[in-house]
Structures are given as structure tokens and as C-alpha cells.
Write an enzyme that holds these catalytic residues in place. Structure first.
Site, short mmCIF file in Angstrom:
data_model
loop_
_atom_site.label_atom_id
_atom_site.label_comp_id
_atom_site.label_asym_id
_atom_site.label_seq_id
_atom_site.Cartn_x
_atom_site.Cartn_y
_atom_site.Cartn_z
CD GLU A 181 31.79 50.83 37.91
OE1 GLU A 181 32.90 51.11 37.39
OE2 GLU A 181 31.41 51.35 38.98
CG HIS A 216 51.28 26.68 44.99
ND1 HIS A 216 51.83 25.53 45.49
CD2 HIS A 216 51.92 26.93 43.81
CE1 HIS A 216 52.78 25.10 44.68
NE2 HIS A 216 52.86 25.93 43.64
CE LYS A 234 28.40 57.70 43.22
NZ LYS A 234 28.37 58.24 41.87
#
Lengths: 465, 465
Positions: free
Chosen positions: B291, B320, B433
Site C-alpha cells: 500500500e 512444499h 469506496k
């Protein structure tokens, strides 16, 4: 097939030059056809034996269910000892289908034993496990396809020793269930000698493709997951992906679009479920996509150093962590959203006339807020010309989870074929394994130990105080 | 400073053309000097107010500890409602310093309340929370720097309503602790009106840099974390990173090496702790790095679309899953290993003369096995010419955790300065937003709603059955 796929936002008409053109799809039809034929013709054979698993006979399922029924009733805890493919299948499914805080539920609200997937050898984690389970009522499922995985063998030795000390050898033997390849490997030999219950994994079923084998089915049956519905979902997806028309075949077209995007510089694949229950589905995908496609050489032996790096994000959580980068950073990723139409409960957002400033949330539910945020994020990414697509589950249940897992595996198989690489091996982990054996002082690895000890290290590049 | 840094394996002598040359470091000294001066001269001011937090006065700490003491005694559960920076600081520290299965410990073995960091609005997760906490003994810490975060406000409305119904308004008010910017924002206004206890966050402390403010300190104090030792660790790291000589300044040199590697095409930063306790430190880093550095424009307004994508891996688990790709895939990543010299317990691997094939584990401990695997993986990556470096903690405690967090923040600040971008804003999340507000039907967002509804979507790129 109950899942829906939307790949609008990876196309050029939606995201401009970053996208894939219809003309490219048209030109690459022969490539896709070839990949499709390769996967379908090998289907079920060699390392593609996993493709047969959804068709496991009802008799075999009944037998697993019967074997697990008594454990389900007696066990207070089921602990899986396994790593990689032996852990991520069980983890992703159990997290999706059981209560999100299953282990914390009081026993009477829990229809099944507590479960622990122990996929690390951190000593602090092993101690933490011993602090919360009761050996008197715990069962252990030791899972390793090769029967040779050092980490799993180490865990097994610790647990078996503790069980014998707590319960005596006779009872301890009953607490260990082994899932491994029948007829070979250290764990198989131990299980035979000690008389543990053994469940087999087919020779051609690789760890990361083994979720529908006993690797997954045994813990699922013990925890009460509807394994018949799970496999029915896998079969439904397998059927949808038998469609030779790429644009109607979700695994084939999305494999192609990912590979194509990768070739255009999008070397990162973000898997972003908008659901806490589906959180570990992203980890399942990350192993599958990373380990299968990350290869130095193609099938002709040519050096290619290919692979798209998978990473996980969770919506809406990571909107507050990663979306800034996804929207404004380099054009280097494809984001796959996983959405859920109907959650298993509705959570209204209470509204209180005394509370000011929250009016915009009045009459809403968390369900809608989450859905709106997913749609808004998808929209914002597209406006910023970022490649993304969306998979939607009508709801989370054994059937849709089965579809999703089978889709991931088929998509990976197609992508491997498109890249002309072997999606089923993992030669890159050998060096690390050998070096570990050397450090453990294992005979035959003396030369490697010397190489390790002579390994360059300059104090110029150390900072210590 | 107790942490050790080893950046051998990112240098050219270790990994060839993929690495950074000494001559490059020498040539870039003025750049590093400039970045150092920029961060140090702004230190503590504007959006760098976070740099003052480790020096929080003892009086202030005592006051927080006193406020939290009674809650610590009365609460059976502490629930943090917050997202992004309001969640990842608390989560990373509590997971590192409390028992790894803290909530599952029986009450008498637990010195502190259970804790829940609720950083999503998934309705199934909210239901799961209600199923396991008892409102009669639960406390809620509502954290949002702006006081406007929709998700946190929604959670708060649900919880406050449930508390009032269960306990009556008078008691409900006592159960809510608010952490927010003093004097502004919806949550602050509500808290004032309702009479909730309020803890302040400084104006210049951004969410992702707030772990040493009340955002972290309040839950830490309630859960019994030694906050004085935590801040002492942060101060020790801050002191080490005041060294103007880059090669002796861990945050500056590693910021430079990451940025330089990014410019050489390594657009992925893998954070890989070999410790379950440090698992969420990687998430803390991923938010901070992603960010802060993922930006479309630099400080001059020039379009740069920069940023390195952080991703998390856990050792040995992801050996793995991801190491195959890291070793053989594209040369597109820098791996940061985090190791621990001494774990808080030793777990011997039992050896049993009756068990064949496991001799190589005889006399070993999980501690050594984990350490050998880390070393072997580091060695294998270097042999495959893959950039990596290693941070080592002598052990995991409040001091070393404080050092590590402060290091991450300083490294990010230096990297921002090196890239000449604003590391403290997040303009890229605005579009999402606004689109969410539009979908919620909020007044003033009608035009955006129309845009969303007209958003292109072709049925050609949908697959449904």
C-alpha cells in the site's frame, strides 16, 4: 455446473491494450485445441489419474465412510500430519464447510471432532498442539504420498512416541491412520509392521492433485463432510470442462487467458475470495498453480523459466491492504475474484436513530455490503485497466466446493499443456532436500555437506551489532 | 539491535547477473544519502509522526496500562473490530507473543482473555463470532483512524445493538473501547455522545504505521504483552537505522537492494518467516510494502505505476508449495527469509529402534530440522541464482518483535524516498469506496450509480449453465 464464470474484464474491450483481443483467441484456437486434446486423451492415465477420482465407486466411498464412522464417534480431535498437498486439500475443504470457529464451539454444538492440520515442524506449534489436545481422545491421520516426507515422518515419530507413553502400545496403534501409496515407501512399511489402518493413494495421483483421494476423503468423512456431494460437484465441473469449445469451457478459456496475460507481462496471479470460508481455497490454488507451472524447462528440454506467481488476497479485508497496489502499481497481475451469491446466514446491520453519521448503512446487511464492495472493487480495477475475472458460487456447500477444486485442477492441467511443460513434477525442490539430508548428517551426502560448509558468505554483507 | 541481517545472496558475487554489484551500491550512494536525509529530516513530523511513537512517555504507557488493567481482569474475550492497519498490527504481535492456540487453552492455563481480530464483514464470520463469545464477558475495541471506515462502523452497529439487547444500555457502553483520531470523525462523535472510553491516535499516524500507537498498545496491554519491551525494541531498531552509512543501516540498505532489484525486473517480494508465530508479520509487511509503494504517480506527478508486489510464504510449509516456482520459475522475485535462532521450547524427535527407515532423524530435534531446512532452502535458491536475504531473530519476544516491526516501517519509508513517491497516501482505493457508496444508495452518488449500472458486460464472456 453451478459455478458462473465472467471473463469480461480480461478482454481488450474492457481494459484496453492490457487485455486479450478476440482476434488473439481466434488465432490461438489451434493451440487451445491441442492442449484440450492432450489433457483429454491422457485423462485418467499416468500422472492424470487424479481425473478418475470424482468417479470413485460408491462401494469404495461406502467403505471409507464405514471405516471412519467409529472414529468420528470416538474421537474428540482429529489431527492431520501432512504438508503441501497432504494438508491444503483437507484444510481448504474443512475451512469452507465446517463452522468458521469449529474448534472453539462447545462440544455439544459440534457434530464432529475438533480438527488440526499440522503442516509445519515449528517446535512451538507442536507444543501448542500438545497443550490443547487430549491424547486419550485424539486420532492422527498421517498423510504422505511418497511415504518419505521428512517433516511428516518427524511428526509421526513424536506423536507415536507420545501416544505409546500415554496409552500403551496396543491402544496407540489404533490411533494412527496412515494415508500413503500402497506397497512402497517408509511410512507404508512402518504401517504394515505396526499394524496401522492404511488408506491407499493411487500411483498416478500427485500430492497437489489428491484432494479427492483418501488424502481428503478420510478426514472429510471423519469430520462429517458430505463426500458424495463433493464428488458430484467435481463430476459436474469435469463434465462442463469436456466441452471442446474453449469459450464454453471454463477451465480451458481461463487457463488460456491467464497464460496469454502472463506472456503479456502479467507474471502475478492474485486469487481473491470474498469469503472467510473460502480463504484456504486460495492456498490450494497457490500450491497447484505455483508448483505445477513454475518450471525451468519445457517438455522438449528447452530452458523457459516459466510460471506465474500466485498470491492470495481476501475480500474485503485486503481492500485495506493490497488494492491500492493492484489499482495503481505496475500492470503485472491478473486478479481472480471469487464471490458467493448467498451466504449461509443473513446479518442485518442494526440501525439506531440515536447514532449519527451511519445513516448510509441503515437497512443494509453485511451480505449486501460485502457484495457491493466486491462489485465496486471489480469496477475500480477495470476502470484502472487491470485484468480481472470473477468466479461466482451460488452458495458454499460440498457440491460447489467440489466444483471449484476440480476447476482449479483442470485449469492447471490445461495451462501446463498450453505452456508445453510437465505440470506434474517438481524437480526444483530436490537441491533443498539433498542439502537438508546433508545437514542432518545422513550417510551418502558428505560431499553436499562440504559444499554447504564452503558456501560463500562475506562479512561485508552482514549487519550485526 | 538484536536482529541480524544477511544480504550476501542478493549480491552479484553470489547470484551472478541477477544480483546487485558493489559498484552499483557505490554509484547510488548519493541517492541513498538523499533518501536517508529526507526520512530523517522529516522524522516525527507530518505523516512521519509514527517515528515518534517508540518514544511514548512512560507516563502515557502507565496510563494505558492502568486503563486496561481492569478490562484484562474482567474480560473473557477481547474482540478488535478493525480492518487493514487497525487489524494487522494487533494480529501480527498477538500471534507472535501469545500461545499459538491461545483461544483454545482452558481458562486456567490462559493468563489473558481470548482474542478475536475481526477484519472482515463476512456474515458467516460474524455469526461464528457470536457462536463462540459470551456477550456477558466480552469487550470490544473499535479501531478506525479516520472514524469513517464503513466496514468497522457496520460491525460496531451490530455489536452495540447486540450488547444493548443482552446487557442493557448502561452496561453495553462500558464494553466498547474506541481507538480513533481525537476530535474528528463519525466514530469519535458517536463515542463522545455515548460516553465510550476513547483512546487517541495522533493526526500524523497513518493506519499501516500505527502499531505502536493506541491501535496496538491497548489490545496488547489487555492481553498482557510487555509494551515497554516492545517499544524498547522499536527504539533499538530506530537507533540502528540512524546510521548514515548505508551498509551499516539495515533498513536503508535493504530498501535500496529491494528497489534496485525491482528495477532489474524483480517485481515480487516474498516474505517467508520460518515460524508459525511470525506468520502474520508477513501480512503486516505485505500491507506496508504494497500500500505504501504501489503508486501510479511520483511526487512530481509523473506517471510511474510503480510498486513491488509483496506475497507471504511460511517455512517450511511452503517449501512444499512455492519453492519449486521460486527455484525454477522466472527471475522475478526477492525472497526475504526470517529465521529464529532459539525457539521457546525444544521438541526432540523420538527415535524408536523398532521403526525402520527413519534413522536419519535419530537424535534430532524439530528445532534443528527446521533450521537445516531453512539453510538448505536458502542455499538452493542461491545456487539457482535467486535473490534472497535473511533476517534472524535470536528469539521471539516483545523486544525482537518491536525491532522487526520498526525495521519494516523504516525500510518502507526509505524505499518510498528512494522511489520519490508518497508512501503515506492511498489514492487508488477512492474509486472503489465511491462505487460502494453509490451501490449503497447514498445521496450524492447517483451519477456513479448510473455509471456502474451502465458498465459494460458482454454475455459473450460469461460461462453459465
Amino acid at each position: 455446473m453451478q459455478l458462473k464464470f465472467d471473463y469480461n474484464n480480461i478482454m481488450q474491450y474492457a481494459i484496453g491494450v492490457q487485455g486479450v483481443k478476440d482476434a488473439e483467441i481466434a488465432a490461438d484456437m489451434p493451440l487451445m485445441q491441442k492442449a484440450f486434446d492432450e489433457v483429454m486423451s491422457a485423462g485418467g492415465n499416468g500422472w492424470q489419474e487424479w481425473m478418475r477420482l470424482p468417479d470413485t465407486s460408491d462401494a469404495e466411498l461406502t467403505s471409507i465412510l464405514q471405516d471412519c464412522e467409529s472414529i468420528r464417534k470416538k474421537a474428540e480431535s482429529l489431527v492431520v500430519l501432512g504438508i503441501g498437498g497432504s494438508a491444503l486439500g483437507p484444510l481448504s475443504v474443512l475451512n469452507a464447510l465446517l463452522h468458521l470457529r469449529h474448534n472453539e464451539l462447545p462440544a455439544k454444538k459440534r457434530a464432529a471432532p475438533k480438527f488440526y492440520i499440522e503442516d509445519n515442524i515449528d517446535p512451538e506449534r507442536m507444543r501448542a498442539l500438545f497443550d490443547v489436545i487430549d491424547l486419550n481422545t485424539a486420532y492422527f491421520n498421517v498423510i504422505t504420498k511418497s511415504g518419505e516426507t521428512s517433516e511428516t515422518l518427524a511428526q509421526f515419530l513424536i506423536i507415536y512416541d507420545a501416544l505409546k507413553k500415554a496409552l500403551g502400545k496396543k491402544e496407540a496403534k489404533k490411533r494412527i491412520l496412515v494415508t500413503t501409496t500402497i506397497g512402497k515407501g517408509t511410512l507404508y512399511n512402518i504401517a504394515q509392521k505396526e499394524g496401522f489402518k492404511i488408506f491407499g493413494i493411487g500411483n498416478g495421483v500427485g500430492g497437489r492433485f489428491s484432494v479427492f483421494s483418501a488424502v481428503g476423503l478420510v478426514p472429510f468423512a471423519i469430520l462429517g463432510v458430505d463426500i458424495r456431494a463433493l464428488l458430484a460437484g467435481a463430476r459436474a465441473m469435469a463434465a462442463a470442462c469436456k466441452n471442446p469449445a474453449p469459450q464454453k469451457n471454463p477451465a480451458l478459456i481461463t487457463a488460456y487467458l491467464q497464460v496469454k496475460s502472463m506472456q503479456k507481462g502479467r507474471n502475478i496471479s492474485v486469487m481473491m475470495p470474498y469469503s472467510d470460508a473460502l480463504k484456504y481455497m486460495a492456498d490450494f490454488y497457490c500450491q497447484l498453480w505455483g508448483e505445477s507451472l513454475g518450471k525451468a524447462a519445457d517438455k522438449t528440454g528447452k530452458q523457459v523459466f516459466t510460471g506465474q506467481t500466485p498470491t492470495k488476497a481476501v475480500g474485503v479485508t485486503d481492500q485495506h491492504s493490497q488494492i491500492q497496489l493492484y489499482t495503481e502499481g505496475p500492470f503485472d497481475k491478473v486478479v481472480t475474484f471469487i464471490g458467493v451469491d448467498n451466504f449461509r446466514n443473513v446479518q442485518p446491520i442494526a440501525s439506531d436513530p440515536d447514532i449519527d453519521g451511519c445513516g448510509f448503512l441503515k437497512g443494509q446487511t453485511l451480505n449486501d455490503l460485502l457484495k457491493f464492495e466486491k462489485r465496486a472493487t471489480r469496477f475500480a480495477l477495470q476502470k484502472a485497466l487491470r485484468a480481472n475475472f470473477t468466479i461466482t458460487l451460488p452458495e458454499i456447500n460440498a457440491h460447489t466446493v467440489g466444483e471449484l477444486l476440480q476447476y482449479f485442477m483442470l485449469q492447471t492441467a490445461f495451462a501446463g499443456a498450453l505452456l508445453n511443460i510437465d505440470a506434474y513434477n517438481q524437480p526444483g525442490v530436490e537441491e533443498g532436500k539433498i542439502a537438508t539430508f546433508a545437514l542432518l548428517g545422513r550417510t551418502g551426502y558428505e560431499q553436499k555437506l562440504e559444499e554447504l560448509q564452503q558456501n560463500l558468505k562475506s562479512a561485508d554483507y552482514l549487519i550485526e551489532q
